[in-house]
Design a protein around this motif. Sequence first.
Motif, short mmCIF file in Angstrom:
data_model
loop_
_atom_site.label_atom_id
_atom_site.label_comp_id
_atom_site.label_asym_id
_atom_site.label_seq_id
_atom_site.Cartn_x
_atom_site.Cartn_y
_atom_site.Cartn_z
N LEU A 1 0.97 -1.12 0.07
CA LEU A 1 0.00 -0.07 0.05
C LEU A 1 0.63 1.35 -0.01
N LYS A 2 2.20 1.02 0.08
CA LYS A 2 3.03 2.16 -0.20
C LYS A 2 2.88 3.40 0.99
N ARG A 3 2.76 2.94 2.19
CA ARG A 3 2.66 3.59 3.23
C ARG A 3 2.76 2.75 4.68
N LYS A 4 3.76 3.24 5.54
CA LYS A 4 4.08 2.70 6.72
C LYS A 4 3.02 2.97 7.69
N PRO A 5 2.28 1.87 8.37
CA PRO A 5 1.54 2.28 9.31
C PRO A 5 1.88 3.18 10.28
N ASP A 6 0.89 4.00 10.92
CA ASP A 6 1.43 4.76 11.98
C ASP A 6 1.35 4.10 13.41
N PHE A 7 0.49 3.21 13.43
CA PHE A 7 0.25 2.49 14.70
C PHE A 7 -0.04 0.91 14.15
N VAL A 8 0.28 -0.17 15.10
CA VAL A 8 -0.03 -1.31 15.19
C VAL A 8 -1.16 -1.54 16.24
N THR A 9 -2.51 -1.87 15.89
CA THR A 9 -3.63 -2.13 16.88
C THR A 9 -4.06 -3.27 16.80
N PRO A 10 -3.43 -4.32 17.83
CA PRO A 10 -3.92 -5.55 17.79
C PRO A 10 -5.12 -5.89 18.26
N ASN A 11 -5.83 -7.11 17.94
CA ASN A 11 -7.22 -7.25 18.19
C ASN A 11 -7.27 -7.87 19.60
N GLY A 12 -8.31 -7.57 20.25
CA GLY A 12 -8.50 -8.10 21.56
C GLY A 12 -9.81 -8.90 21.89
N LEU A 13 -10.12 -9.22 22.74
CA LEU A 13 -11.31 -9.92 23.16
C LEU A 13 -11.88 -9.27 24.50
N ASN A 14 -13.20 -9.43 24.92
CA ASN A 14 -13.66 -9.21 26.24
C ASN A 14 -13.46 -10.49 27.08
N VAL A 15 -12.66 -10.26 28.22
CA VAL A 15 -12.29 -11.47 29.26
C VAL A 15 -13.28 -11.39 30.50
N LYS A 16 -14.04 -12.33 30.45
CA LYS A 16 -14.96 -12.23 31.65
C LYS A 16 -14.28 -13.29 32.70
N LYS A 17 -14.14 -12.69 33.87
CA LYS A 17 -13.53 -13.42 34.94
C LYS A 17 -14.60 -14.33 35.68
N PHE A 18 -14.02 -15.58 36.01
CA PHE A 18 -14.79 -16.52 37.03
C PHE A 18 -14.47 -15.99 38.27
N SER A 19 -15.44 -16.30 39.40
CA SER A 19 -15.09 -16.09 40.61
C SER A 19 -14.39 -17.53 41.17
N LEU B 1 -5.22 -4.07 25.32
CA LEU B 1 -5.19 -3.75 23.81
C LEU B 1 -5.80 -2.44 23.32
N GLY B 2 -6.84 -2.10 23.82
CA GLY B 2 -7.56 -0.99 23.46
C GLY B 2 -7.01 0.30 23.40
N ARG B 3 -5.93 0.28 24.57
CA ARG B 3 -5.13 1.60 24.35
C ARG B 3 -4.27 1.88 23.38
N TYR B 4 -4.01 0.95 22.28
CA TYR B 4 -3.52 1.27 21.16
C TYR B 4 -4.48 2.04 20.23
N TYR B 5 -5.75 1.45 20.15
CA TYR B 5 -6.68 2.32 19.61
C TYR B 5 -6.71 3.70 19.92
N ILE B 6 -6.91 3.83 21.47
CA ILE B 6 -7.19 5.02 22.07
C ILE B 6 -5.94 6.20 21.73
N SER B 7 -4.55 5.52 21.50
CA SER B 7 -3.58 6.28 21.14
C SER B 7 -3.40 6.93 19.63
N ALA B 8 -4.29 6.12 18.71
CA ALA B 8 -4.53 6.37 17.35
C ALA B 8 -5.42 7.51 17.33
N ARG B 9 -6.56 7.39 17.86
CA ARG B 9 -7.44 8.40 17.86
C ARG B 9 -7.01 9.64 18.23
N HIS B 10 -6.14 9.69 19.42
CA HIS B 10 -5.78 10.72 19.89
C HIS B 10 -4.73 11.44 18.75
N MET B 11 -3.63 10.63 18.23
CA MET B 11 -2.94 11.17 17.20
C MET B 11 -3.77 11.95 16.02
#
Length: 703
Positions: free
Chosen positions: A270-288, A601-611
């Motif tokens: 695509l002839k452009r170096k990405p500004d950010f790598v934003t890995p994909n995450g999941l919602n992790v629900k914790k058991f008691s 992992l959501g913080r990578y998306y947050i940083s991309a939006r701020h930029m």
Amino acid sequence: MPLARSLSVTSLSGLDDWDEEFDLEDAVLFEIAWEVANKVGGIYTVIQTKARLTCEEWGENYFLVGPYTEANVRTQVELIEPTNPALIRTIDKMNASGCKVYFGRWLIEGSPYVILIDVGFTAWSLDRWKSDLWESFGIGVPWFDREANDAVLFGFLTAWLLGEYVAQCEEPPHVLAHFHEWLAGLGLMLCRQRQLPIATIFTTHATLLGRYLCAGNVDFYNKLAEFNVDKEAGDRQIYHRYCLERAAARCAHVFTTVSQITAIEAEFLLKRKPDFVTPNGLNVKKFSAMHEFQNLHAQSKNRINEFVRGHFYGHLDFNLDKTLFLFIAGRYEFSNKGADVFLEALARLNYLLRVNHSDVTVIAFFIMPARTNNFNVETLKGQAVRKQLGDTAHTVKERFGKKLYESLLVGQLPDMSKMLDKEDFTMMKRAIFATQRQCQPPICTHNMLEDSTDPILTCIRRIGLFNSSSDRVKVIFHPEFLSSTSPLLPMDYEEFVRGCHLGVFPSYYEPWGYTPAECTVMGIPSISTNLSGFGCFMEEHIADPSAYGIYILDRRYRGVDESCNQLTTFLYQFCQQSRRQRIIQRNRTERLSDLLDWKYLGRYYISARHMALAKAYPDTYMYEPHDESQPTGFRYPRPASVPPSPAHSLHSSPHHSEAEDNADEDERYDEDLEAEKDRLNIRQPFALPHRLLTHNNSNSQKN
């Protein structure tokens, strides 16, 4: 539904909450994708699972934009009236101008607002908009490419929506538009061409040309710099799609992709170096409960055992307690997903198990949807025979219990020779006769429409894995997505994964890889590759991935035969593990869940939006590049005890045998102590890629 995991000792203390705040009171986020409330592939999972975190950040100022499809809206969306005055005026004006725009809430976790546009209703404008596309960008779209035609309609409509929203706002708003994939990219291009005051982000989850090139059996990653991208796209008749994707990437304020391996690919194609790598995450629900995921594994495995009993009726000459369930799942791309390498490795594993006289049996499931016309009759018959045997056993048990009860009532020990009469033996003989089978257990559970040319079945015929009694490796091809309503294997995908022992994903082209990520969250070991985003991410974050049940196959620097041998070694070593070793490994695998949680992992998306906001609105927002010499992320250390073969972890096992106790009685393992050692060795995580600042006042900074 969020995937579940346990609490307590398996939580990562190193992943602290991100305390940075950003003034978003006057900002509005539109996230545009073809898969909003419209499941097509993995992007649907990305947007769906990320929605809750984004809603928490943006609140009422977050809107998802996607296509309107009546079937999806009926089951996934609650249509309501918007509350934003500018958005009300925008939708009313568009509807009055010949569009159909709907507003509602997507019925998922977070309940985000959705704006759904009926692209078919404005198809009368297609020729005019195609002409505008050619005049403005020099991109021509052929009439026969329906998907590209939809992209044109969707792009012009989303640009219309965003432009109208900006015009209807009483005060100049700070609008951020995040576009996913080439299907939504035209909207971004039009926003920039029309000079709309909008910050833009473009995320490619997989490049179009990369997917096509890999499917063509080329040495893709070693020849990235040599491809004539225009010629390659033209040869594959996707040049117009490629132009849309490349133009969107070049026009965006911020360009992101989902993994380091895809970032390299995007830079060349695509002839452009990405500004950010934003890995994909999941919602992790914790058991008691600490080890509830181990209990869920045992329960789901029992359900798979029931299916196997029916599928292999008449040839059930192997011990289910010493049977391992392996699986591969995903889009049916035979080479890209690594099904070819997996099958070849299974053939070699079968040879190793046979010559070493192993008592372990491996059943490999291929869950890949293909063209079928119905269930295989022999497969359905097997489940009917299994049910009939169960009913017969239950009937005989009831008759036996009644006679035993009556004998005990009169104070006599039962005469065992009279407990089963002639009728009982006749019923059991009929049941046994019904299990007789002259043919081998079927490979495929369905009738394939293209049986003779199907890649998986053709490969199975070549390597000779026909589920014979002498084979230690059995293969089951299920060419349909799993469903709890299926008459054959009534299990949801999540439940099925929990019941398996190992997920195998030797992909050659996998920009991220949700399937191994889902395995990790559910505590199931998996095999990935160094050409998948997930595999690269785990190699970066874990000192010894295999010790945690994350096996990374080298497909970048090795040939196919070498990769097959390495995969065979992984599988054979896994087969040699004792049951308790597998239990300890599952505990370790599940401990990595926090790495894949959107809270991290959501913080990578947050940083991309701020930029993006800082680039589009430099008078209001700014960012400071962070010092590259500072460490980013962290590496998870080797576990305290390697290999996983302890004896004193009985609390983590739903069932255990005396033989295993005696075999491992000299080994020691304390999971709580091991987890504590791991936590103490974790490096400080995540230094921000960019420090974002707002200054509504002269030099004030908000943290």
